[in-house]
Design a protein around this motif. Structure first.
Motif, PDB file in Angstrom:
ATOM      1  N   GLU A   1       0.825  -1.208   0.000  1.00  0.00           N
ATOM      2  CA  GLU A   1       0.000   0.000   0.000  1.00  0.00           C
ATOM      3  C   GLU A   1       0.861   1.262   0.000  1.00  0.00           C
ATOM      4  O   GLU A   1       0.565   2.233  -0.726  1.00  0.00           O
ATOM      5  CB  GLU A   1      -0.929   0.022   1.222  1.00  0.00           C
ATOM      6  CG  GLU A   1      -2.009  -1.027   1.202  1.00  0.00           C
ATOM      7  CD  GLU A   1      -1.615  -2.256   2.021  1.00  0.00           C
ATOM      8  OE1 GLU A   1      -0.447  -2.682   1.902  1.00  0.00           O
ATOM      9  OE2 GLU A   1      -2.461  -2.775   2.745  1.00  0.00           O
ATOM     10  N   SER A   2       1.954   1.264   0.780  1.00  0.00           N
ATOM     11  CA  SER A   2       2.836   2.429   0.802  1.00  0.00           C
ATOM     12  C   SER A   2       3.490   2.651  -0.554  1.00  0.00           C
ATOM     13  O   SER A   2       3.614   3.791  -1.030  1.00  0.00           O
ATOM     14  CB  SER A   2       3.916   2.258   1.880  1.00  0.00           C
ATOM     15  OG  SER A   2       3.358   2.368   3.173  1.00  0.00           O
TER      16      SER A   2
ATOM     17  N   THR B   1      -4.361  -1.789 -12.675  1.00  0.00           N
ATOM     18  CA  THR B   1      -5.052  -3.067 -12.608  1.00  0.00           C
ATOM     19  C   THR B   1      -4.221  -3.978 -11.705  1.00  0.00           C
ATOM     20  O   THR B   1      -3.065  -3.662 -11.376  1.00  0.00           O
ATOM     21  CB  THR B   1      -5.170  -3.716 -13.992  1.00  0.00           C
ATOM     22  OG1 THR B   1      -3.849  -3.965 -14.494  1.00  0.00           O
ATOM     23  CG2 THR B   1      -5.935  -2.826 -14.962  1.00  0.00           C
ATOM     24  N   THR B   2      -4.797  -5.106 -11.337  1.00  0.00           N
ATOM     25  CA  THR B   2      -4.034  -6.081 -10.559  1.00  0.00           C
ATOM     26  C   THR B   2      -2.773  -6.483 -11.313  1.00  0.00           C
ATOM     27  O   THR B   2      -1.677  -6.583 -10.741  1.00  0.00           O
ATOM     28  CB  THR B   2      -4.901  -7.326 -10.274  1.00  0.00           C
ATOM     29  OG1 THR B   2      -6.031  -6.925  -9.493  1.00  0.00           O
ATOM     30  CG2 THR B   2      -4.119  -8.369  -9.507  1.00  0.00           C
ATOM     31  N   LYS B   3      -2.927  -6.706 -12.610  1.00  0.00           N
ATOM     32  CA  LYS B   3      -1.782  -7.101 -13.436  1.00  0.00           C
ATOM     33  C   LYS B   3      -0.713  -6.010 -13.457  1.00  0.00           C
ATOM     34  O   LYS B   3       0.487  -6.307 -13.412  1.00  0.00           O
ATOM     35  CB  LYS B   3      -2.263  -7.402 -14.851  1.00  0.00           C
ATOM     36  CG  LYS B   3      -1.192  -7.939 -15.776  1.00  0.00           C
ATOM     37  CD  LYS B   3      -1.789  -8.281 -17.139  1.00  0.00           C
ATOM     38  CE  LYS B   3      -0.715  -8.788 -18.102  1.00  0.00           C
ATOM     39  NZ  LYS B   3      -1.281  -9.117 -19.440  1.00  0.00           N
ATOM     40  N   ALA B   4      -1.128  -4.751 -13.511  1.00  0.00           N
ATOM     41  CA  ALA B   4      -0.165  -3.650 -13.518  1.00  0.00           C
ATOM     42  C   ALA B   4       0.610  -3.588 -12.208  1.00  0.00           C
ATOM     43  O   ALA B   4       1.828  -3.351 -12.209  1.00  0.00           O
ATOM     44  CB  ALA B   4      -0.880  -2.327 -13.773  1.00  0.00           C
TER      45      ALA B   4
ATOM     46  N   GLY C   1      -2.773 -12.097  -5.754  1.00  0.00           N
ATOM     47  CA  GLY C   1      -3.611 -11.946  -4.560  1.00  0.00           C
ATOM     48  C   GLY C   1      -3.218 -10.737  -3.730  1.00  0.00           C
ATOM     49  O   GLY C   1      -4.081  -9.959  -3.292  1.00  0.00           O
ATOM     50  N   ASN C   2      -1.924 -10.547  -3.520  1.00  0.00           N
ATOM     51  CA  ASN C   2      -1.470  -9.400  -2.725  1.00  0.00           C
ATOM     52  C   ASN C   2      -1.719  -8.077  -3.455  1.00  0.00           C
ATOM     53  O   ASN C   2      -2.038  -7.063  -2.829  1.00  0.00           O
ATOM     54  CB  ASN C   2       0.012  -9.543  -2.397  1.00  0.00           C
ATOM     55  CG  ASN C   2       0.270 -10.593  -1.321  1.00  0.00           C
ATOM     56  OD1 ASN C   2      -0.632 -10.913  -0.539  1.00  0.00           O
ATOM     57  ND2 ASN C   2       1.472 -11.131  -1.294  1.00  0.00           N
ATOM     58  N   ALA C   3      -1.577  -8.080  -4.781  1.00  0.00           N
ATOM     59  CA  ALA C   3      -1.860  -6.869  -5.562  1.00  0.00           C
ATOM     60  C   ALA C   3      -3.327  -6.493  -5.418  1.00  0.00           C
ATOM     61  O   ALA C   3      -3.662  -5.320  -5.182  1.00  0.00           O
ATOM     62  CB  ALA C   3      -1.503  -7.107  -7.028  1.00  0.00           C
ATOM     63  N   ARG C   4      -4.208  -7.454  -5.556  1.00  0.00           N
ATOM     64  CA  ARG C   4      -5.641  -7.175  -5.475  1.00  0.00           C
ATOM     65  C   ARG C   4      -6.017  -6.687  -4.075  1.00  0.00           C
ATOM     66  O   ARG C   4      -6.788  -5.727  -3.925  1.00  0.00           O
ATOM     67  CB  ARG C   4      -6.433  -8.432  -5.822  1.00  0.00           C
ATOM     68  CG  ARG C   4      -7.955  -8.210  -5.838  1.00  0.00           C
ATOM     69  CD  ARG C   4      -8.703  -9.444  -6.276  1.00  0.00           C
ATOM     70  NE  ARG C   4      -8.465 -10.573  -5.390  1.00  0.00           N
ATOM     71  CZ  ARG C   4      -7.679 -11.603  -5.672  1.00  0.00           C
ATOM     72  NH1 ARG C   4      -7.035 -11.638  -6.838  1.00  0.00           N
ATOM     73  NH2 ARG C   4      -7.507 -12.579  -4.818  1.00  0.00           N
TER      74      ARG C   4
ATOM     75  N   VAL D   1     -12.134  -7.085 -16.290  1.00  0.00           N
ATOM     76  CA  VAL D   1     -10.948  -6.620 -15.555  1.00  0.00           C
ATOM     77  C   VAL D   1     -11.223  -5.238 -14.966  1.00  0.00           C
ATOM     78  O   VAL D   1     -11.711  -4.337 -15.652  1.00  0.00           O
ATOM     79  CB  VAL D   1      -9.716  -6.564 -16.486  1.00  0.00           C
ATOM     80  CG1 VAL D   1      -8.552  -5.848 -15.798  1.00  0.00           C
ATOM     81  CG2 VAL D   1      -9.303  -7.961 -16.897  1.00  0.00           C
ATOM     82  N   LEU D   2     -10.907  -5.077 -13.684  1.00  0.00           N
ATOM     83  CA  LEU D   2     -11.173  -3.815 -12.991  1.00  0.00           C
ATOM     84  C   LEU D   2      -9.988  -2.860 -13.120  1.00  0.00           C
ATOM     85  O   LEU D   2      -8.819  -3.259 -13.004  1.00  0.00           O
ATOM     86  CB  LEU D   2     -11.449  -4.072 -11.508  1.00  0.00           C
ATOM     87  CG  LEU D   2     -12.769  -4.758 -11.150  1.00  0.00           C
ATOM     88  CD1 LEU D   2     -12.866  -4.942  -9.636  1.00  0.00           C
ATOM     89  CD2 LEU D   2     -13.953  -3.941 -11.661  1.00  0.00           C
TER      90      LEU D   2
END
Length: 396
Positions: free
Chosen positions: A330-331, A344-347, A357-360, A382-383
């Motif tokens: 998050e930081s 995005t999660t992928k980015a 999982g940690n990205a999301r 994709v969000l």
């Protein structure tokens, strides 16, 4: 000596062409002096002003708001790309531009070609940032590559140094009556080769050199399209090559976009042999660009301070008493959002080397704190997580 050379225009023929555009005749194309060996002497007052503005730029480079000069630089680079494109009449919404950037690495929808054009402008700025910092010699081929990157896959626009006469203002079909007519195509290569040699020199101070290189490039107008955007990007290239800046941080297009009449007057002064008249406009614009960049950096610092407050409040509401760790995902996202305001999660995986999982989870926690808004970016659902505070800052 700079001179006007007489040329003969042979008009198009055929149906649908207005009568006035079927008229041939003479026109005068302007050929500037070569820069190599020029004996320009910079008036002391302007030399002093240039030194003062250079000190302002160096101070801006040291503006390390919350230790995040990299993010500030990327934010200012995007601002520069967007504003430079607006001068050319390309004005998509900021979020569409960021989506177009994101689409260079993953499947994203929801933007038009105009946003892609601005994203390509940003790519050119990055290429110039890298090339002018690392390349041992600036060449015609390098400048041609910048133009090709800017145009993308558009097959209708010729690449490289132009082989036809171009002009500014007047009719689209004839140079007769145009506001300004650059050199004939047969003289373009020599002029650009000379400009490249000047870009590799240290004949003048950094800011003076950037001013002269830009006005000479725009006077030559060496390409069929893309001259304005490449020419403005060259300003940053000179400052980087001379070590005045380490990254693209001077939003000169922000100023030139609002000083259009003064800018044109400055270009005209140079072409009339009045270098000082052009330098006065350019140095004033550079100083104003420093002020604008400082303001944007201050506004970004305020936004990020507010983000930290909101994240800590959200954590306390979830029963977490310890402050957010500086090495947490998050930081890292809070520091990186100015450079990447839609994720995005992928980015996040790609940028920070974390698991899906940690990205999301990190994105969802920032969304819960009210920092991010979600939209669906493609048919697979994709969000995209939007940092509206940054997008709004770029839109001002």
């Amino acid at each position: 000596m700079p001179q006007y050379v007489k040329q003969r225009w042979i008009p198009e023929s055929g149906p649908g062409i207005p009568r006035r555009d079927k008229q041939g005749g003479e026109y005068r194309a302007f050929v500037p002096d070569l820069l190599s060996g020029s004996a320009w002497v910079i008036p002391p007052a302007l030399a002093k002003q240039a030194a003062e503005v250079e000190r302002e730029i160096l101070a801006l480079s040291r503006n390390d708001a919350s230790g995040q000069l990299e993010s500030i630089a990327r934010l200012l680079m995007r601002s520069e790309a967007i504003l430079s494109s607006r001068i050319e009449g390309i004005a998509p919404q900021v979020d569409k531009v960021v989506l177009a950037e994101l689409a260079q690495d993953e499947d994203v929808r929801g933007f038009k070609e105009s946003a892609e054009a601005v994203a390509r402008n940003l790519k050119v700025l990055r290429s110039i940032e890298e090339s002018f910092t690392n390349e041992p010699t600036i060449t015609v081929e390098l400048l041609e590559r910048f133009q090709s990157e800017l145009l993308g896959d558009n097959p209708s626009i010729p690449r490289g140094l132009r082989e036809m006469q171009n002009w500014i203002g007047g009719s689209n079909r004839t140079p007769i009556g145009a506001d300004f007519i650059p050199p004939p195509p047969g003289q373009v290569r020599e002029l650009v080769e000379d400009l490249c040699a000047y870009l590799d020199s240290a004949q003048h101070g950094s800011l003076i050199q950037a001013a002269i290189a830009h006005v000479q490039f725009e006077t030559i107008h060496p390409f069929a399209d893309g001259n304005g955007r490449v020419g403005r990007a060259l300003i940053h290239g000179v400052l980087l090559r001379r070590g005045l800046t380490q990254q693209t941080i001077l939003p000169i297009s922000l100023v030139l976009g609002t000083w259009s009449h003064k800018y044109v007057d400055g270009l005209s002064a140079f072409r009339e042999g009045n270098l000082s008249g052009w330098l006065e406009v350019f140095l004033d614009a550079a100083s104003e660009a420093v002020s604008q960049a400082s303001l944007i950096a201050k506004q970004l610092e305020e936004i990020q301070s507010d983000w930290i407050r909101r994240v800590e409040e959200s954590r306390r509401s979830d029963g977490k008493q310890r402050a957010l760790r500086s090495d947490s995902i998050e930081s890292k996202l809070l520091r990186g959002l100015p450079a990447h305001p839609i994720l995005t999660t992928k980015a996040v995986q790609r940028l920070y080397g974390v698991t899906p999982g940690n990205a999301r989870k990190a994105l969802e926690r920032l969304q819960q704190a009210g920092l991010l808004r979600t939209t669906v970016l493609n048919k697979r659902g994709v969000l995209g997580y939007h940092a509206d505070d940054i997008l709004d800052l770029l839109s001002r």
